[in-house]
Design an enzyme around this catalytic site. Sequence first.
Site, PDB file in Angstrom:
ATOM      1  N   ARG A  38       0.818  -1.213   0.000  1.00 39.91           N
ATOM      2  CA  ARG A  38       0.000   0.000   0.000  1.00 39.91           C
ATOM      3  C   ARG A  38       0.853   1.266   0.000  1.00 39.91           C
ATOM      4  O   ARG A  38       0.460   2.280  -0.575  1.00 39.91           O
ATOM      5  CB  ARG A  38      -0.926   0.017   1.221  1.00 39.91           C
ATOM      6  N   LYS A 195     -15.527 -17.370   4.664  1.00 36.38           N
ATOM      7  CA  LYS A 195     -16.968 -17.402   4.922  1.00 36.38           C
ATOM      8  C   LYS A 195     -17.815 -16.721   3.861  1.00 36.38           C
ATOM      9  O   LYS A 195     -17.421 -15.709   3.302  1.00 36.38           O
ATOM     10  CB  LYS A 195     -17.242 -16.709   6.256  1.00 36.38           C
ATOM     11  N   GLY A 341      -7.274  -8.487   1.109  1.00 33.91           N
ATOM     12  CA  GLY A 341      -6.079  -8.484   1.959  1.00 33.91           C
ATOM     13  C   GLY A 341      -5.339  -9.810   1.934  1.00 33.91           C
ATOM     14  O   GLY A 341      -4.127  -9.859   1.675  1.00 33.91           O
ATOM     15  N   GLY A 364     -11.320  -3.991   2.016  1.00 34.41           N
ATOM     16  CA  GLY A 364     -12.768  -3.904   2.236  1.00 34.41           C
ATOM     17  C   GLY A 364     -13.457  -2.962   1.262  1.00 34.41           C
ATOM     18  O   GLY A 364     -14.587  -3.222   0.824  1.00 34.41           O
TER      19      GLY A 364
HETATM   20  P1  ADP Z   1      -9.516 -11.745   1.475  1.00 33.61           P
HETATM   21  O1  ADP Z   1      -8.870 -11.039   2.637  1.00 33.61           O
HETATM   22  O2  ADP Z   1      -8.564 -11.915   0.331  1.00 33.61           O
HETATM   23  O3  ADP Z   1     -10.815 -11.108   1.055  1.00 33.61           O
HETATM   24  P2  ADP Z   1     -10.774 -13.674   3.216  1.00 33.61           P
HETATM   25  O4  ADP Z   1     -10.396 -12.863   4.403  1.00 33.61           O
HETATM   26  O5  ADP Z   1     -12.196 -13.739   2.844  1.00 33.61           O
HETATM   27  O6  ADP Z   1      -9.884 -13.246   1.943  1.00 33.61           O
HETATM   28  O7  ADP Z   1     -10.342 -15.192   3.443  1.00 33.61           O
HETATM   29  C1  ADP Z   1      -9.047 -15.587   3.768  1.00 33.61           C
HETATM   30  C2  ADP Z   1      -9.045 -16.722   4.751  1.00 33.61           C
HETATM   31  O8  ADP Z   1      -9.840 -17.806   4.299  1.00 33.61           O
HETATM   32  C3  ADP Z   1      -7.662 -17.282   4.969  1.00 33.61           C
HETATM   33  O9  ADP Z   1      -7.269 -17.009   6.295  1.00 33.61           O
HETATM   34  C4  ADP Z   1      -7.811 -18.770   4.703  1.00 33.61           C
HETATM   35  O10 ADP Z   1      -7.097 -19.578   5.633  1.00 33.61           O
HETATM   36  C5  ADP Z   1      -9.301 -18.986   4.863  1.00 33.61           C
HETATM   37  N1  ADP Z   1      -9.773 -20.188   4.172  1.00 33.61           N
HETATM   38  C6  ADP Z   1      -9.699 -20.450   2.859  1.00 33.61           C
HETATM   39  N2  ADP Z   1     -10.176 -21.683   2.598  1.00 33.61           N
HETATM   40  C7  ADP Z   1     -10.566 -22.210   3.778  1.00 33.61           C
HETATM   41  C8  ADP Z   1     -11.128 -23.470   4.177  1.00 33.61           C
HETATM   42  N3  ADP Z   1     -11.392 -24.438   3.286  1.00 33.61           N
HETATM   43  N4  ADP Z   1     -11.403 -23.663   5.479  1.00 33.61           N
HETATM   44  C9  ADP Z   1     -11.122 -22.708   6.389  1.00 33.61           C
HETATM   45  N5  ADP Z   1     -10.590 -21.500   6.080  1.00 33.61           N
HETATM   46  C10 ADP Z   1     -10.300 -21.262   4.791  1.00 33.61           C
HETATM   47 MG    MG Z   2      -9.206 -11.163   4.752  1.00 33.50          MG
END
Ligand code: ADP
Ligand code: MG
Length: 387
Positions: A38, A195, A341, A364
Site C-alpha cells: 500500500r 466465509k 487483503g 474492504g
Molecule cells: P480476502 O482477505 O482476500 O478477502 P478472506 O479474508 O475472505 O480473503 O479469506 C481468507 C481466509 O480464508 C484465509 O485465512 C484462509 O485460511 C481462509 N480459508 C480459505 N479456505 C478455507 C477453508 N477451506 N477452510 C477454512 N478457512 C479457509
Molecule cells: Mg481477509
Amino acid sequence: MTLQFQTLQDVSVKDMRVLIREDFNVPVARGVVQSDLRIRAAIPGIKQILKDAAQVILMSHLGRPEPGILQPAFSLQPVAERLQYLLEFPVTFIKEWPPKSIKPSDGLVLLENVRFLPGEIENDPRLAKTMADLCDIFVLDAFGSAHRAHASTVGVIEFAPKAVAGPLLTSEVTSLDRGMKNPKHPVVAIIGGAKISSKLEVLQSLTSIVDVLIIGGGMANTFLAAQHKTIGASLYEADLLASARDLLIRSEQQGCTILLPTDCVTQNDEHKSLDAVRAMDKIVDIGVATRKLFAEQISKAATILWNGPMGVFEDPRFAQGTKDVAKAIANSKAYSIVGGGDTLAAIEKINLTSKFSYISTGGGAFLEYIEGKSLPAIAALINKSKK
Ligand code: ADP
Ligand code: MG
C-alpha cells in the site's frame, strides 16, 4: 468512461499547500512494516505532487486504536521510515495535533495516525475543519479508506477549499469499472475465502455481471452442503444454507454458471473426491481435479475478477489450490483484477504480482465497490466537483 469527480490532472498544485489522505493501513509487527504494497502504491502520487507543491502533508489511519490515547503499536512511525526509504526523500514525522509547528523546511510531512484523534470516526466537523485548514487543496488517494465516512475522508472534503482524487484512487476506480461496467465477455469471477457471510453481497452482485462464478475456499462448503454433499467437519455456515440455495437458483435464472469444487484436500493432507469425505474430515484446499476445472474456465475468460484464497494457504501444504488459480490467471491474456487483503498476501508470497492487469490495494473498499455500493468518500468528491 468519464469520471464523475475531479482528479489531480484537472488542477494545478503549483505553490499550494497540499494535504493527501493516504491508506497506509499496513501490517506492522515489532515496529517494522510487514507488507509495503500500500505504501508503494501511493508513491507515484506523492512524487507527482512533491514536484510542484509548496508543502505536502500526508495523513492516514493505522488499525483500530482507542481514540485519545497514543498507543505505540498503532503509531505511523514505522510507515514514515519505510516511506522515506522507498521515496529516497526525507519524511518529517509529526505527532502533535493540530500540527502547528510545520515549517517549509520540513519538506514532506507525515502526520500521526488520525484514529488517535477523538472525532475522526464520528466525522466530527470541528476535526474535519482543522484538517482542511492545513491545505489549499485536499487530495483523496486512499481508495482503501473510501468506504468510511470519517473526518479524514468525507469531512475534510466538505471543508477543504478544493478536493480532488489522487492517481491511485483514480486508477482503482477506472480499473475496477473496466472489469465491472461493460466488461468484455466471457467474464469469470473466482471468489474464495473463509466465509460466505462476509461476501454474500459480493456474490449476489456478481451473479448479474459474470458468466461464470467459481466458488472455492471455506465458503464453498456451505454451497456444497446446500446441494446435500458431504463436507464432514469442515467450516460451514448453517444459517446461510438458505441464502446459498437462493443464490444457486437465482444465478441459473440470470444465466450465470456457478462452479463448485468436485474434490478436496483434508486437514491430514489427504486428497479425496467429495464422495469420500468422512465425518471427521475438514476440507482445507481444493483438490487436483478442481484446480484443473477452475484453470480451464479461467483460460476461456476475457475478463477475470478474483478475490479470496482457495484454501488455508497460510499452511504451505494447503496453498496449492490458490497458487494454481493465481497461475491460471497470470497465464491468461484476459483483463484481470485481483483484490483482498489475504489474497494479496497469498500472491505476494508466490511472486506473481506483476502478472495481473490490476491489483487493487483497496481491501474492504474493493469488496464494497464490487458489491456496487457507493463509497462515501467518493460520493463526497463527486458532490464537491459539482460545486
Ligand atoms: P480476502 O482477505 O482476500 O478477502 P478472506 O479474508 O475472505 O480473503 O479469506 C481468507 C481466509 O480464508 C484465509 O485465512 C484462509 O485460511 C481462509 N480459508 C480459505 N479456505 C478455507 C477453508 N477451506 N477452510 C477454512 N478457512 C479457509
Ligand atoms: Mg481477509
